[in-house]
Structures are given as C-alpha cells and as structure tokens.
Design an enzyme around this catalytic site. Structure first.
Site, PDB file in Angstrom:
ATOM      1  N   GLY A 131       7.195  -0.094  -0.091  1.00 39.71           N
ATOM      2  CA  GLY A 131       5.879   0.321   0.398  1.00 39.71           C
ATOM      3  C   GLY A 131       5.045  -0.755   1.051  1.00 39.71           C
ATOM      4  O   GLY A 131       3.834  -0.771   0.889  1.00 39.71           O
ATOM      5  N   PHE A 179      -2.662   0.688   5.104  1.00 46.15           N
ATOM      6  CA  PHE A 179      -3.475  -0.014   6.097  1.00 46.15           C
ATOM      7  C   PHE A 179      -3.059   0.287   7.521  1.00 46.15           C
ATOM      8  O   PHE A 179      -3.876   0.514   8.392  1.00 46.15           O
ATOM      9  CB  PHE A 179      -3.420  -1.532   5.841  1.00 46.15           C
ATOM     10  N   ASN A 203      11.384   2.079   1.698  1.00 53.16           N
ATOM     11  CA  ASN A 203      10.200   2.180   2.562  1.00 53.16           C
ATOM     12  C   ASN A 203      10.444   3.215   3.654  1.00 53.16           C
ATOM     13  O   ASN A 203      11.594   3.580   3.930  1.00 53.16           O
ATOM     14  CB  ASN A 203       9.949   0.817   3.230  1.00 53.16           C
ATOM     15  N   PRO A 215      -4.961   5.759   1.168  1.00 54.72           N
ATOM     16  CA  PRO A 215      -4.344   5.493   2.478  1.00 54.72           C
ATOM     17  C   PRO A 215      -3.819   4.061   2.554  1.00 54.72           C
ATOM     18  O   PRO A 215      -4.382   3.162   1.936  1.00 54.72           O
ATOM     19  CB  PRO A 215      -5.490   5.695   3.477  1.00 54.72           C
ATOM     20  N   CYS A 268     -26.587 -10.302  -7.828  1.00 55.31           N
ATOM     21  CA  CYS A 268     -26.579 -11.078  -9.070  1.00 55.31           C
ATOM     22  C   CYS A 268     -27.999 -11.083  -9.654  1.00 55.31           C
ATOM     23  O   CYS A 268     -28.933 -11.484  -8.957  1.00 55.31           O
ATOM     24  CB  CYS A 268     -26.130 -12.492  -8.737  1.00 55.31           C
ATOM     25  N   ILE A 271      -4.832  -3.603  -4.284  1.00 50.35           N
ATOM     26  CA  ILE A 271      -6.061  -3.934  -5.003  1.00 50.35           C
ATOM     27  C   ILE A 271      -6.545  -2.723  -5.799  1.00 50.35           C
ATOM     28  O   ILE A 271      -7.639  -2.721  -6.315  1.00 50.35           O
ATOM     29  CB  ILE A 271      -7.153  -4.411  -4.007  1.00 50.35           C
ATOM     30  N   ASP A 272      -5.687  -1.697  -5.876  1.00 47.97           N
ATOM     31  CA  ASP A 272      -6.100  -0.470  -6.566  1.00 47.97           C
ATOM     32  C   ASP A 272      -5.897  -0.533  -8.074  1.00 47.97           C
ATOM     33  O   ASP A 272      -6.379   0.321  -8.819  1.00 47.97           O
ATOM     34  CB  ASP A 272      -5.363   0.754  -5.987  1.00 47.97           C
ATOM     35  N   ALA A 295       0.810  -1.228   0.000  1.00 50.13           N
ATOM     36  CA  ALA A 295       0.000   0.000   0.000  1.00 50.13           C
ATOM     37  C   ALA A 295       0.841   1.275   0.000  1.00 50.13           C
ATOM     38  O   ALA A 295       0.381   2.315  -0.483  1.00 50.13           O
ATOM     39  CB  ALA A 295      -0.924  -0.017   1.201  1.00 50.13           C
ATOM     40  N   GLN A 308       0.504  -6.429  -3.373  1.00 44.95           N
ATOM     41  CA  GLN A 308      -0.610  -6.739  -2.471  1.00 44.95           C
ATOM     42  C   GLN A 308      -1.752  -5.765  -2.727  1.00 44.95           C
ATOM     43  O   GLN A 308      -2.799  -5.856  -2.111  1.00 44.95           O
ATOM     44  CB  GLN A 308      -0.168  -6.579  -1.014  1.00 44.95           C
ATOM     45  N   SER A 335       1.166   3.360  -3.091  1.00 44.18           N
ATOM     46  CA  SER A 335      -0.018   4.086  -3.588  1.00 44.18           C
ATOM     47  C   SER A 335      -0.418   5.247  -2.686  1.00 44.18           C
ATOM     48  O   SER A 335      -1.310   6.015  -3.066  1.00 44.18           O
ATOM     49  CB  SER A 335      -1.191   3.117  -3.764  1.00 44.18           C
ATOM     50  N   HIS A 377      -3.340 -10.188  -3.704  1.00 50.87           N
ATOM     51  CA  HIS A 377      -4.555 -10.053  -2.895  1.00 50.87           C
ATOM     52  C   HIS A 377      -5.774  -9.739  -3.761  1.00 50.87           C
ATOM     53  O   HIS A 377      -6.753  -9.173  -3.284  1.00 50.87           O
ATOM     54  CB  HIS A 377      -4.353  -8.998  -1.795  1.00 50.87           C
ATOM     55  N   CYS A 380     -24.096 -18.160  -6.860  1.00 47.58           N
ATOM     56  CA  CYS A 380     -24.069 -19.050  -8.033  1.00 47.58           C
ATOM     57  C   CYS A 380     -22.719 -19.025  -8.749  1.00 47.58           C
ATOM     58  O   CYS A 380     -22.543 -19.715  -9.743  1.00 47.58           O
ATOM     59  CB  CYS A 380     -25.195 -18.704  -8.995  1.00 47.58           C
TER      60      CYS A 380
END
Ligand code: OAD
Length: 292
Positions: A200, A33, A225, A31, A161, A109-110, A22, A107, A25, A129, A140
């Site tokens: 990071g 975590f 970092n 932000p 869904c 997810i952005d 993270a 890691q 980013s 992730h 389903c």
C-alpha cells in the site's frame, strides 16, 4: 506468493519487516495521497477547498508556520478515532503474535496499526512520518497528548498552548522536518530481515522509499499493491514477488496460503467486539449521568 507463504509457514522466515503506506488504510475509508487507480480520489487531488498554493504545501512546515488552518481542517477529518483497522493491519499483528515480525515501518499517521487499535505493540512499530497521538507547542515546545487537542481540532479551531499561546502541532513529520529517531532502527533491522513485505505505498517519498533497497540482496521482497512501484518497477531482484491488485485481497490470499485464516478471523472478531464492549461500557458510564 506460495513460496513466500511456505517460507513463513515453515518458519524459515522469522524476521519479517513490513513497510506500509496509505494504501493499507484506503479499505478503512481513508483516502491515500496520490492514487493512480482513480486519479482525482487521492488526498492531494482534493485539497482545492483549502486554497493551497500547491497540494503538498499542506504538509510543509514553512507553510504551516504561516498558515496552519488548512492542515487543521484536514486534521479534523483524519483525526484518529474516526476509522477502524482492516485485515491488513490485523495481519501484521498476527505476524507479531506468531513471533515472526521483526518490525513494521509505516508512513501512515492514522494510528490504525497501534496497540490500542489493531494491536501491534509500540516496540514493533516505527511510525516514520509521526503520529497524531502526541503534539508539541511550536513556540515553547511543551508536550501534549493528542487527546488533549481533540476538542479544539474537532471544533475547527487551531489548538493553542495555554502557556504561551503558540500553535500546538501534532507530531506529524512535515516536509522539511526530521524523521523520528525510531526511524533509524532500520540501520539494524533491515540487514537482519529475512523477508520484506511492502504494501500500500507508492514508494515515492524519501528517505522511506529507499528502505526497500536496504535488505540483503538475497532476501525475498513481496509487494502487495495496486500497481508496481519503486524498485519493483525499475530494479527487480531475482527473489522479488509481486501481488498486484487490491491489498486486502492480496493479504487474504497470503493468509489463506499460510493456513492462518481462522486465526486472523478470530483476531479481527475479538478486536471488533473489544471496541463494542468499550463503547457499551462508555454508554453504561454515561447513562449514570442521565440525570444531568
Ligand atoms: P500514496 O498515496 O503515495 O500511495 C498509495 C499506494 O497504495 C499507491 O500505489 C496506490 O495505488 C496503492 N493503493 C491504494 N489503495 C489500495 C488498495 N485498496 N489496494 C492496493 N493498493 C492500493 O501513499 P504513501 O506511499 O503512503 O507523507 O505516501 C507516502 C507519503 O506521501 C505519506 O506518508 C505522506 C505523503 O506526502 C507525509 O505526510 C510526510
């Protein structure tokens, strides 16, 4: 750092693995975590509004099945498209263009590293992730494109869904879920790597964190970092290098030492103007319907 740069510049390192989290980013405005620099500003410190039993519950699969609302409230903020990549993401693309990137393990997810955004091709990227780019019905198992969910997520609703009315969950890996199969590329990548760049990340979440120990012991590991993390804090190897401080500043110093500054600037400028062009084309397209 100068030695690492020389090894890359002289192409002695041609199979570079990048591990990211993270912290790459945050310069784009997202932000992290569990930031140590300014306690209170990490995502997990700012979830009171969602009335969670404890912060990590927002990414726990059991909690999600009982109450998906907090996750979707957060997803609305984090949904791809709201943020732009920064120099760190473009650096990885440049490393790839130079033919020296073996793989990037993120890691995040952005989606900022992605082909359509900073330009790292899919085969070069392991989103350990998961991603918002695709989604799956929790009942389903019907598959969706992340864009199909956007209107509902943005309106603050929980996407359902149309077939079975089950909750549709973005393919983010929650605590309690399996990592994607692509993660296991590490089994062949890490023994082959000739340089590991970690940037990071707090290296606190397993199994991702342990990958830092999966390169051969003779392979240099560079940490860029804010603070010392994982094995850089408690299990240093002789070839480890740490560049502490802001990640953009650290990567910039590496890029300068490599003599790649102009190329990186050009790449970033092209990336930004591409986005302007897309939005200009979109405006032109929309203007055709101005009579509506
Ligand atoms: P963390 O928030 O745990 O760590 C971010 C790291 O980046 C910290 O060491 C920060 O000090 C550092 N950092 C932040 N901004 C920086 C900056 N501008 N310059 C330099 N350093 C900076 O984030 P991750 O390690 O990515 O999992 O967290 C790992 C996982 O924990 C996430 O993927 C997420 C979370 O639970 C899931 O969602 C499954």
């Amino acid at each position: 750092m100068q030695d690492v740069a020389e090894n890359i510049r002289e192409r002695r390192c041609k199979r570079v693995v990048v591990m990211a989290g993270a912290g790459i980013s945050t310069p784009s405005g997202i932000p992290d975590f569990r930031t140590c620099r300014s306690p209170g500003s990490g995502l997990y410190d700012n979830l009171q509004q969602y009335d969670l039993p404890y912060a990590e519950a927002i990414f726990e699969i059991g909690f999600f099945h009982r109450n998906p609302n907090p996750f979707f409230a957060l997803a609305k903020e984090l949904y791809p498209g709201n943020y732009q990549p920064n120099l760190t993401h473009y650096f990885v693309r440049l490393l790839h263009q130079k033919g020296q990137l073996l793989r990037m393990y993120t890691q995040n997810i952005d989606g900022l590293e992605r082909h359509q955004v900073a330009g790292v091709p899919p085969e070069m990227l392991v989103e350990a992730h998961g991603t918002f780019a695709t989604a799956t019905c929790t009942s389903c198992l019907r598959k969706y494109d992340g864009e199909e969910l956007r209107p509902e997520v943005m309106s603050g609703a929980v996407p359902r869904c149309p077939t079975c009315k089950g909750v549709v969950k973005p393919d983010i890996v929650f605590f309690g879920e399996e990592l994607p199969l692509s993660f296991f590329k590490y089994l062949t990548d890490f023994p082959l790597a000739d340089l590991l760049i970690v940037m990071g990340t707090s290296l606190e979440v397993e199994p991702f964190a342990s990958l830092a120990g999966a390169v051969r012991s003779s392979v240099p590991r560079l940490l860029i970092n804010r603070d010392l993390v994982g094995p850089f804090a408690w299990g240093r190897r002789p070839h480890d290098v740490t560049q502490l401080g802001d990640v953009v500043t650290g990567v910039k110093e590496l890029v300068d030492a490599l003599g790649w500054t102009q190329e990186l600037d050009a790449l970033m400028a092209a990336g930004n103007s591409e986005k302007c062009l897309i939005s200009e084309n979109f405006k032109t397209y929309i203007s055709k319907f101005s009579w509506i």
